[in-house]
Scaffold this active site. Structure first.
Site, short mmCIF file in Angstrom:
data_model
loop_
_atom_site.label_atom_id
_atom_site.label_comp_id
_atom_site.label_asym_id
_atom_site.label_seq_id
_atom_site.Cartn_x
_atom_site.Cartn_y
_atom_site.Cartn_z
N LEU A 41 0.67 7.94 8.09
CA LEU A 41 -0.61 7.25 8.16
C LEU A 41 -0.60 5.97 7.33
O LEU A 41 -1.42 5.81 6.41
CB LEU A 41 -1.68 8.21 7.66
CG LEU A 41 -3.09 8.12 8.21
CD1 LEU A 41 -3.11 8.11 9.73
CD2 LEU A 41 -3.94 9.27 7.69
N PRO A 42 0.32 5.05 7.63
CA PRO A 42 0.30 3.79 6.88
C PRO A 42 -1.00 3.04 7.18
O PRO A 42 -1.52 3.11 8.29
CB PRO A 42 1.52 3.04 7.41
CG PRO A 42 1.77 3.61 8.76
CD PRO A 42 1.33 5.05 8.68
N HIS A 43 -1.51 2.34 6.17
CA HIS A 43 -2.75 1.60 6.39
C HIS A 43 -2.88 0.50 5.36
O HIS A 43 -2.33 0.59 4.27
CB HIS A 43 -3.96 2.53 6.33
CG HIS A 43 -4.05 3.34 5.08
ND1 HIS A 43 -3.31 4.48 4.89
CD2 HIS A 43 -4.76 3.18 3.95
CE1 HIS A 43 -3.58 4.99 3.70
NE2 HIS A 43 -4.45 4.21 3.11
N ALA A 44 -3.62 -0.53 5.72
CA ALA A 44 -3.88 -1.61 4.77
C ALA A 44 -5.09 -2.41 5.21
O ALA A 44 -5.33 -2.57 6.41
CB ALA A 44 -2.67 -2.53 4.67
N ARG A 99 0.84 -1.20 0.00
CA ARG A 99 0.00 0.00 0.00
C ARG A 99 0.88 1.25 0.00
O ARG A 99 0.62 2.22 -0.72
CB ARG A 99 -0.93 -0.02 1.23
CG ARG A 99 -1.74 1.23 1.46
CD ARG A 99 -2.74 1.44 0.31
NE ARG A 99 -3.34 2.76 0.35
CZ ARG A 99 -2.76 3.88 -0.04
NH1 ARG A 99 -1.52 3.88 -0.50
NH2 ARG A 99 -3.41 5.03 0.01
#
Length: 152
Positions: free
Chosen positions: A65-68, A51
């Protein structure tokens, strides 16, 4: 949304001295795994990296704001790191001192978007960011987020 709280004190890392984006993210993935919210930390880390490779997740104001969405996530969760020295998440205004890792189950359609939207609405307020940066411990960080980040 499930009844599992989005964040608890054990999902908060205070005063990380890491300067590598991957290492900070890995620390948060490990917290999620230890709390039983991620079944396979390697698999989830790979999903987060994939991502992140699509688009940098740094936001103005010192935010990462890493997200998956991932098959390895059990419940929608938020893990947070305070990184006083900053870590590069590709934001235009420099390194992130607050990193929020959003983990959402693969089948949870809009869960991660709801979390992302609710968090983003608060992060534009400097007072919210400051309260997190000044929070003395993990419990306070979790309390502030639980109170302020309302999922509609």
């Amino acid at each position: 949304m499930s009844t599992t709280p989005l964040i608890t004190p054990e999902l908060v890392a205070i005063d990380l001295t890491l300067s590598d984006r991957d290492a900070v993210t890995r620390t948060l993935v490990d917290l999620l795994h230890a709390a039983g919210r991620v079944t396979d930390p390697e698999g989830f880390m790979a999903d987060v990296r994939a991502r992140e490779a699509q688009m940098a997740t740094g936001m103005p104001g010192g935010i990462g704001l890493p997200h998956a969405r991932s098959a390895h996530v059990v419940a929608p969760s938020l893990a947070v790191a305070k990184v006083p020295g900053g870590v590069d998440f590709g934001a235009p205004d420099g390194p992130a001192t607050l990193v929020f890792l959003i983990a959402a189950p693969a089948e949870g359609d809009g869960d991660h978007l709801k979390i992302l939207a609710a968090l983003a609405r608060r992060l534009v307020h400097e007072s919210f960011r400051t309260s997190l940066l000044q929070a003395p411990d993990a419990g306070t960080v979790a309390d502030i987020i639980t109170r302020e980040v309302v999922l509609s």
